[in-house]
Design a protein around this motif. Sequence first.
Motif, mmCIF file in Angstrom:
data_model
loop_
_atom_site.group_PDB
_atom_site.id
_atom_site.type_symbol
_atom_site.label_atom_id
_atom_site.label_comp_id
_atom_site.label_asym_id
_atom_site.label_seq_id
_atom_site.Cartn_x
_atom_site.Cartn_y
_atom_site.Cartn_z
ATOM 1 N N VAL A 83 0.829 -1.200 0.000
ATOM 2 C CA VAL A 83 0.000 0.000 0.000
ATOM 3 C C VAL A 83 0.866 1.255 0.000
ATOM 4 O O VAL A 83 0.611 2.219 -0.735
ATOM 5 C CB VAL A 83 -0.953 0.006 1.221
ATOM 6 C CG1 VAL A 83 -1.714 1.317 1.300
ATOM 7 C CG2 VAL A 83 -1.901 -1.168 1.144
ATOM 8 N N ALA A 84 1.924 1.221 0.818
ATOM 9 C CA ALA A 84 2.807 2.386 0.892
ATOM 10 C C ALA A 84 3.456 2.644 -0.463
ATOM 11 O O ALA A 84 3.608 3.796 -0.881
ATOM 12 C CB ALA A 84 3.869 2.172 1.972
ATOM 13 N N ILE A 85 3.821 1.567 -1.159
ATOM 14 C CA ILE A 85 4.431 1.729 -2.482
ATOM 15 C C ILE A 85 3.420 2.334 -3.454
ATOM 16 O O ILE A 85 3.719 3.291 -4.180
ATOM 17 C CB ILE A 85 4.945 0.372 -3.004
ATOM 18 C CG1 ILE A 85 6.189 -0.051 -2.214
ATOM 19 C CG2 ILE A 85 5.266 0.450 -4.488
ATOM 20 C CD1 ILE A 85 6.621 -1.471 -2.459
ATOM 21 N N LEU A 86 2.211 1.787 -3.435
ATOM 22 C CA LEU A 86 1.164 2.325 -4.314
ATOM 23 C C LEU A 86 0.923 3.804 -4.025
ATOM 24 O O LEU A 86 0.807 4.621 -4.940
ATOM 25 C CB LEU A 86 -0.133 1.546 -4.122
ATOM 26 C CG LEU A 86 -0.236 0.225 -4.886
ATOM 27 C CD1 LEU A 86 -1.584 -0.431 -4.630
ATOM 28 C CD2 LEU A 86 -0.023 0.470 -6.373
ATOM 29 N N ALA A 87 0.855 4.115 -2.736
ATOM 30 C CA ALA A 87 0.618 5.509 -2.360
ATOM 31 C C ALA A 87 1.741 6.392 -2.887
ATOM 32 O O ALA A 87 1.494 7.492 -3.400
ATOM 33 C CB ALA A 87 0.515 5.633 -0.835
ATOM 34 N N GLY A 88 2.968 5.891 -2.777
ATOM 35 C CA GLY A 88 4.106 6.665 -3.259
ATOM 36 C C GLY A 88 4.044 6.876 -4.758
ATOM 37 O O GLY A 88 4.238 7.986 -5.263
ATOM 38 N N LEU A 89 3.746 5.798 -5.487
ATOM 39 C CA LEU A 89 3.732 5.875 -6.947
ATOM 40 C C LEU A 89 2.576 6.715 -7.465
ATOM 41 O O LEU A 89 2.669 7.311 -8.546
ATOM 42 C CB LEU A 89 3.640 4.469 -7.551
ATOM 43 C CG LEU A 89 4.862 3.561 -7.371
ATOM 44 C CD1 LEU A 89 4.629 2.233 -8.040
ATOM 45 C CD2 LEU A 89 6.121 4.219 -7.906
ATOM 46 N N PHE A 91 0.017 9.036 -5.272
ATOM 47 C CA PHE A 91 -0.048 10.344 -4.613
ATOM 48 C C PHE A 91 1.299 11.055 -4.639
ATOM 49 O O PHE A 91 1.400 12.225 -4.999
ATOM 50 C CB PHE A 91 -0.520 10.189 -3.171
ATOM 51 C CG PHE A 91 -1.977 9.957 -3.039
ATOM 52 C CD1 PHE A 91 -2.863 11.015 -2.942
ATOM 53 C CD2 PHE A 91 -2.483 8.660 -3.026
ATOM 54 C CE1 PHE A 91 -4.224 10.803 -2.826
ATOM 55 C CE2 PHE A 91 -3.840 8.432 -2.910
ATOM 56 C CZ PHE A 91 -4.713 9.500 -2.811
ATOM 57 N N GLY A 92 2.337 10.313 -4.262
ATOM 58 C CA GLY A 92 3.654 10.924 -4.189
ATOM 59 C C GLY A 92 4.069 11.475 -5.538
ATOM 60 O O GLY A 92 4.553 12.611 -5.647
ATOM 61 N N LEU A 176 8.768 10.535 1.650
ATOM 62 C CA LEU A 176 9.988 10.000 1.057
ATOM 63 C C LEU A 176 9.893 9.942 -0.470
ATOM 64 O O LEU A 176 10.768 10.469 -1.169
ATOM 65 C CB LEU A 176 10.264 8.621 1.661
ATOM 66 C CG LEU A 176 11.584 7.962 1.340
ATOM 67 C CD1 LEU A 176 12.737 8.746 1.950
ATOM 68 C CD2 LEU A 176 11.601 6.534 1.883
ATOM 69 N N PRO A 177 8.842 9.308 -1.020
ATOM 70 C CA PRO A 177 8.701 9.333 -2.479
ATOM 71 C C PRO A 177 8.679 10.744 -3.050
ATOM 72 O O PRO A 177 9.310 11.004 -4.085
ATOM 73 C CB PRO A 177 7.363 8.640 -2.715
ATOM 74 C CG PRO A 177 7.183 7.754 -1.545
ATOM 75 C CD PRO A 177 7.829 8.443 -0.391
ATOM 76 N N VAL A 222 11.934 4.332 -5.407
ATOM 77 C CA VAL A 222 10.819 4.521 -4.479
ATOM 78 C C VAL A 222 10.332 3.169 -3.981
ATOM 79 O O VAL A 222 10.169 2.955 -2.773
ATOM 80 C CB VAL A 222 9.666 5.287 -5.173
ATOM 81 C CG1 VAL A 222 8.394 5.185 -4.353
ATOM 82 C CG2 VAL A 222 10.059 6.740 -5.356
ATOM 83 N N ILE A 223 10.135 2.244 -4.895
ATOM 84 C CA ILE A 223 9.619 0.932 -4.512
ATOM 85 C C ILE A 223 10.554 0.267 -3.504
ATOM 86 O O ILE A 223 10.128 -0.197 -2.444
ATOM 87 C CB ILE A 223 9.447 0.032 -5.754
ATOM 88 C CG1 ILE A 223 8.319 0.572 -6.625
ATOM 89 C CG2 ILE A 223 9.160 -1.403 -5.341
ATOM 90 C CD1 ILE A 223 8.207 -0.099 -7.973
#
Lengths: 298, 258, 448
Positions: A83-89, A91-92, A176-177, A222-223
Amino acid sequence: MSKKPKGGRRGQALTALLFLLPLLVFYGIYYLYSFVFLVKVSQQRVSLTFINAVDVGLENFRLVLTDPIFQTALLNTFLLAGVAILAGLSFGFVISVMLATGVRFRQTLYAIFLIPSLIPLSLFATVFGQMLETQDGMFNRMLRAIGLDALQQDWLTGSGSAYVAVAILLVYLVGLPIMYYTSDIPAANLDLVEAALLDGANAWQILRLMLFPLLRTTHITVILSVLLGSFRAFDVIYFSTGGAPGGRTNIVGVYIYNSTLGNDRVGYAAAAAVLVLVVALGVSAVQMFLMRKGSDRV
Amino acid sequence: MYVLLFAMAAWWLLPLVTVLIKSLQVGGFANYWAVLSTRINGVLLPQTLVNSLLVAAMHAGFVCATAALAGYAFSRIEFAGRTVLYYASIAVLAVPATALIVPVYYVTGQLGLFNSLVGIALPEAALTLPFGVLLMRNFGVTVPPSFFESAQLDGAGHARMFWSVYLPLGRPVLINLASLSVMWSLQDFIFPSLLLRDPTKNTAAQAVQTIRSAFGPTPEQTAQYFAALVLLAIPAVVLIIIALRWMAAGLTAGGIKE
Amino acid sequence: MFPFKTRVAAFGVAAAAALSLAACGDSGGVGGATAASQSPVDSAAPVTLKYWTWFPAEASLKKVIDAYQKAHPNVTIQLTEHEAADYQKQLPLALNGGEALDIVGVQVSAMTNTVNTQLRPVSEWEQYLPKDWRNQLEAKPLEQAQKISKDGVLYDIPMGSIGSAAMYYNPAILAKAGVEVPQTVADLAAAAKKIKASDASIQPVVFAGDAWWQEEMLFTIAGQTHPTLSDDILKGGGAWNDPAMVDALAAYKELFTSGAVDKATLSLMSPRPTEVFTSGKAAFYLDGSWQNSLLSKTYREANKINLADVGAMGLPVIRSGGTQAMRAFAEGGLAIPKSSKNVAAAADFISYMTIGDGVALWAPDLVLSPSKKGFAPGADVLSSDAAQKGFATIAGLINNAGSNRDSNQDFLNNVEGNAILDVLNGKKTPQEAADEMQKQWTSGRYPH
């Protein structure tokens, strides 16, 4: 003729050793010794006094591996990373692109988006946890205020909604992203983007066709870094949902922490820690492998 | 686009606004003075700030010194086993703090470092070092050899090259690393909660939990609790605004280029 | 390497213990050999006592500490108050880490066996207590505190007894909605409906959604029909999937399905329900008898709780044929850690808190019913009919408790609380949850 500083190969090794000495001391104590100690304690039943240990062999490992709570926690750790990766890719990335287009108040906005990620998580997650309350929580209040009463949730009692809550929390933490993207977007060739804009491409097309491919290495960074960070995650759950409901949102960090501070369960916690270490080092190995491949290509 | 961006910014500010509102709901600004001027469970909020900064400074010091030396060795000195050792030292990048709490608790006890701020900075540094080594080694590799060659011609050894070439050139990188170290240290909850029990030694991140029980569940005291949360966050926010540039530069440098 | 280190550590502990024993001998000598009637610390040099506890609230303790310090100007007491669940982690950490604490509160049922290796038996310091200290205390709490320890040694003196769950109510809200004090769940459901209708911003019934509180609710409900079920399972080798337990789980769920309680309350983590109730936003509020403070008018005024009146009762009966019930146990144990170097002074303060003048200072806050014989709250404390009746009802339920208020903390936090919540959230049937609890109970993960 190579111009090496004085001394032969042995001299070099000795110099290197001197330079590396502080590092080796840190690593010797906090990694090498710690790992050995963990493996030893993981085969005992013992309290935090570390006296009167009872040897139990591999029993702790069996108990941890068969514990449904541990299994859920391990699964959640990966889920959380996903989820954090998806959010980064998503929203980030979108936020970074918007910030990069020369908007006004750019610095202020940048800081606003980063603050949740950079202040102590214990603080942010505590506040966030307060916002989740059914009756008085900020989220449900807002939903009521904008007329979406139907979307109000018992955030912490339904497992589905608790996951949603954690996901929202993770979206807040895309600092971070954003940093990665913000530092790389200027390097990407934005002239191409401008040209596409002049040709009448809409924002979505530009995102999809131009920027996503252009920043391929950044996406990979990022991932990997978010994945790595997820194994270190602890405060984010400990202070927000605390694993509610019923341990559904538990993660391995919280699992180990709680076990360590339980009654005579230090050996048990150590066994869980050993297992998590194995997984984390595996992820790290994969990352290094990918990074090497990446650098070969570049 | 502005609408979208500002809407999102508002959403990101929501938690902050929530806390501010809650902290002022009952009792108003007097709440801030109340939590600033009294000991809460033995914890004095300004003191937690000082403690946090002390730990952060020590942590940054340990990390920068150790990582700079190691980064130099890994990038400028040729010795057998260099590659293996380097990869071994950044392989532990993924080790989570929670996995180490059992041994760290034991080691700290053996070293007699319970309730000491150094005792927090040391394990924190151990966890930050893999990143620091990665960063400093990457920096060392990118320095053009010509910089070192002239020094070498003057007969400089590694010690002098480290001191008069590598360090001055690496200053910006070290500043990045130091600001990241400070931030990570300010965020750390696990080690302080495990190793610091003396309320006068509490750090800000830890105080979030320590002070909680001191606030009774009455409306006024709940508001004061939120006021305390705001105060605990302020130093971090100020620091972020000051050092954001360096933190961002450090993180991105450590992440991408291998 | 390890055995050597361990030996060194063990030697260190032994040496520290010997040293501190020597130290305590010294201070005893200063105060006089008998140290019986007068406190041995009056004439001693300045001493600072580090006092850690989780209970009662700082406000209650401060009164006692201030009075004690006034009477003993050379003594400074440093109080650190922890949140209950956090305290169970922090105290063992501190004591194992050699933190020199002098007085520690012990959660008698939950913590005695996690910290007793770090505590001095009472027999080591009873020389500093009045000679007849045992006679000044009720026998039951003292016996409970001793029996709970696996080695049968008394390590702490309990300040009093508490029971749970009790139900507090806001008479003003009930009156406004035209509701009588409910006796059964059907009554409660009807009351909740009326309250909601008269003011939608009021939550009719609140209690904590924390895992640990679910156990209190469950065994309170079980106790209405099977008073000894808790003891049977936790101490007597009984099974968690006993039919009585399955039925108790079902009955707990009915509390929600009957409409008496809204599931929203499960999102309130302790101490939020207290806050909701004290700010007048809830009609009924379930918690342990330590919240009896709310019945006291003076306590409410001192803590700026703006409620004109508060009443109390047991949890309404769910199954027909049941009677209101509670689990109760000695609580608020005061102990002296081995690491303390001020044993005489610490013992004197404990004596003040448990049998001395201190009792009259904290007891009116009603947080526990004191172990000291013969306390009754005055009319200034219980100023209304509802408060007086409530106090008497709860005292009766504590005295007639069918089971000890006991629990296995690790099991509770990892398994039991979650299993109960799963039933309430409809993710497991009562039978499934009970089977799961029994399976985990016997898995070996939770030593008992």
